[in-house]
Design a protein around this motif. Structure first.
Motif, PDB file in Angstrom:
ATOM      1  N   LYS A 151       0.894  -1.235   0.270  1.00 52.89           N
ATOM      2  CA  LYS A 151       0.408  -0.325   0.172  1.00 52.89           C
ATOM      3  C   LYS A 151       0.866   1.118  -0.338  1.00 52.89           C
ATOM      4  O   LYS A 151       1.718   1.440   0.430  1.00 52.89           O
ATOM      5  N   ILE A 152       0.111   2.460  -0.814  1.00 52.64           N
ATOM      6  CA  ILE A 152       1.060   3.613  -0.754  1.00 52.64           C
ATOM      7  C   ILE A 152       0.922   4.358   0.619  1.00 52.64           C
ATOM      8  O   ILE A 152      -0.395   4.602   0.666  1.00 52.64           O
ATOM      9  N   THR A 153       1.850   4.367   1.225  1.00 58.00           N
ATOM     10  CA  THR A 153       1.476   5.792   2.334  1.00 58.00           C
ATOM     11  C   THR A 153       2.141   6.602   2.512  1.00 58.00           C
ATOM     12  O   THR A 153       1.531   7.873   3.091  1.00 58.00           O
ATOM     13  N   SER A 154       2.279   7.263   1.150  1.00 65.36           N
ATOM     14  CA  SER A 154       3.426   8.744   1.206  1.00 65.36           C
ATOM     15  C   SER A 154       3.567   8.412   0.144  1.00 65.36           C
ATOM     16  O   SER A 154       3.858   7.248  -0.627  1.00 65.36           O
ATOM     17  N   PHE A 155       4.064  10.340   0.020  1.00 58.59           N
ATOM     18  CA  PHE A 155       3.992  11.067  -1.707  1.00 58.59           C
ATOM     19  C   PHE A 155       4.289  12.210  -1.465  1.00 58.59           C
ATOM     20  O   PHE A 155       3.757  13.056  -0.309  1.00 58.59           O
ATOM     21  N   GLU A 156       5.186  12.814  -2.031  1.00 57.85           N
ATOM     22  CA  GLU A 156       5.844  13.929  -2.346  1.00 57.85           C
ATOM     23  C   GLU A 156       6.944  14.815  -3.490  1.00 57.85           C
ATOM     24  O   GLU A 156       7.468  13.234  -3.766  1.00 57.85           O
ATOM     25  N   ALA A 157       6.788  15.345  -4.048  1.00 55.85           N
ATOM     26  CA  ALA A 157       7.353  15.587  -5.142  1.00 55.85           C
ATOM     27  C   ALA A 157       7.533  16.949  -5.438  1.00 55.85           C
ATOM     28  O   ALA A 157       6.951  18.117  -4.930  1.00 55.85           O
ATOM     29  N   THR A 158       9.173  17.054  -6.073  1.00 57.87           N
ATOM     30  CA  THR A 158       9.534  18.328  -5.891  1.00 57.87           C
ATOM     31  C   THR A 158       9.528  18.332  -6.949  1.00 57.87           C
ATOM     32  O   THR A 158      10.324  18.158  -7.960  1.00 57.87           O
ATOM     33  N   ARG A 159      10.265  20.117  -7.415  1.00 58.45           N
ATOM     34  CA  ARG A 159       9.709  20.168  -9.201  1.00 58.45           C
ATOM     35  C   ARG A 159      11.157  20.298  -9.423  1.00 58.45           C
ATOM     36  O   ARG A 159      12.273  21.146  -8.658  1.00 58.45           O
ATOM     37  N   SER A 160      11.930  19.772 -10.794  1.00 58.30           N
ATOM     38  CA  SER A 160      13.131  20.306 -11.520  1.00 58.30           C
ATOM     39  C   SER A 160      13.633  21.085 -11.545  1.00 58.30           C
ATOM     40  O   SER A 160      13.293  21.723 -12.483  1.00 58.30           O
ATOM     41  N   PRO A 161      14.778  21.718 -10.878  1.00 56.65           N
ATOM     42  CA  PRO A 161      15.238  22.775 -11.870  1.00 56.65           C
ATOM     43  C   PRO A 161      15.056  22.413 -13.076  1.00 56.65           C
ATOM     44  O   PRO A 161      15.809  21.445 -13.945  1.00 56.65           O
ATOM     45  N   GLN A 162      14.854  23.650 -14.097  1.00 53.89           N
ATOM     46  CA  GLN A 162      15.539  23.982 -15.181  1.00 53.89           C
ATOM     47  C   GLN A 162      16.447  24.020 -16.222  1.00 53.89           C
ATOM     48  O   GLN A 162      16.601  25.481 -15.953  1.00 53.89           O
ATOM     49  N   PRO A 163      17.672  23.687 -16.253  1.00 55.60           N
ATOM     50  CA  PRO A 163      18.856  24.282 -16.639  1.00 55.60           C
ATOM     51  C   PRO A 163      18.712  24.377 -17.502  1.00 55.60           C
ATOM     52  O   PRO A 163      20.027  25.849 -17.425  1.00 55.60           O
ATOM     53  N   HIS A 164      18.440  24.751 -18.637  1.00 59.44           N
ATOM     54  CA  HIS A 164      18.920  25.499 -19.457  1.00 59.44           C
ATOM     55  C   HIS A 164      17.155  26.603 -19.632  1.00 59.44           C
ATOM     56  O   HIS A 164      16.854  26.585 -21.458  1.00 59.44           O
ATOM     57  N   MET A 165      16.244  27.194 -19.028  1.00 64.95           N
ATOM     58  CA  MET A 165      15.706  28.274 -19.344  1.00 64.95           C
ATOM     59  C   MET A 165      15.706  29.802 -19.120  1.00 64.95           C
ATOM     60  O   MET A 165      16.862  30.299 -19.273  1.00 64.95           O
TER      61      MET A 165
END
Length: 182
Positions: A151-165
């Motif tokens: 069972k999935i008990t936890s989740f967290e997302a983080t935006r990755s930096p955009q190196p060539h933006m």
């Protein structure tokens, strides 16, 4: 007489502790993965990750409900905390709707009856009526129950930096980035 009572107490506590340990059911997930089924456990979790990905893309609330633990907690990019019920409702009402979810660099780490998954995801879709698009790193935690189900008990997302933006692609000052909730 008080001396005998005081020496009897540690013996009683020891007997109670032993009875509690003997009476505790042992889950097969507690067996170290390198001894029994570790590779199979990783494969099971990888298959569940693919089921989750497909469910996200198709809005399959029934599959998501089956995969999430009742005490699930998800943390979005802006720190918003969602329970299982909130996550399912967001999907059911299409407040979060993904059209692309390409996963790479997936790693599964087993620690007893817990699997920690880290991945990189290219995401496109809509969250709260606003478009979302970008690269994210995420961590999802599974727990293996005594009956063998994960069972999935936890989740967290983080935006990755955009190196060539370029400056024209960067978010305008004061604009907050949209969150992905999985």
């Amino acid at each position: 007489m008080p001396y005998r009572r005081a020496s009897f107490l540690p013996v009683v506590l020891l007997v109670v502790a032993c009875v509690a340990l003997v009476g505790t059911p042992r889950a097969t997930a507690a067996i170290p993965h390198h001894i029994k089924g570790g590779h199979d456990f990783k494969q099971q979790v990888e298959l569940l990750e693919e089921q989750w990905r497909v469910a996200q893309l198709s809005g399959d609330v029934a599959t998501m409900d089956r995969l999430l633990s009742d005490d699930y907690i998800g943390i979005s990019l802006n720190g918003q905390v969602n329970t299982k019920a909130q996550q399912l409702e967001r999907t059911r009402t299409q407040r979060i709707s993904l059209t692309r979810l390409d996963v790479t660099d997936r790693k599964v780490k087993l620690v007893g009856s817990v699997a920690i998954v880290t991945s990189r995801a290219e995401v496109e879709g809509v969250s709260d009526s606003a478009p979302i698009k970008g690269t994210y790193r995420y961590t999802r935690v599974y727990q293996r129950l005594p009956n063998g189900a994960w069972k999935i008990t936890s989740f967290e997302a983080t935006r990755s930096p955009q190196p060539h933006m370029s400056p024209s692609e960067a978010p305008a000052p004061g604009k907050s980035e949209r969150r992905i909730q999985n």
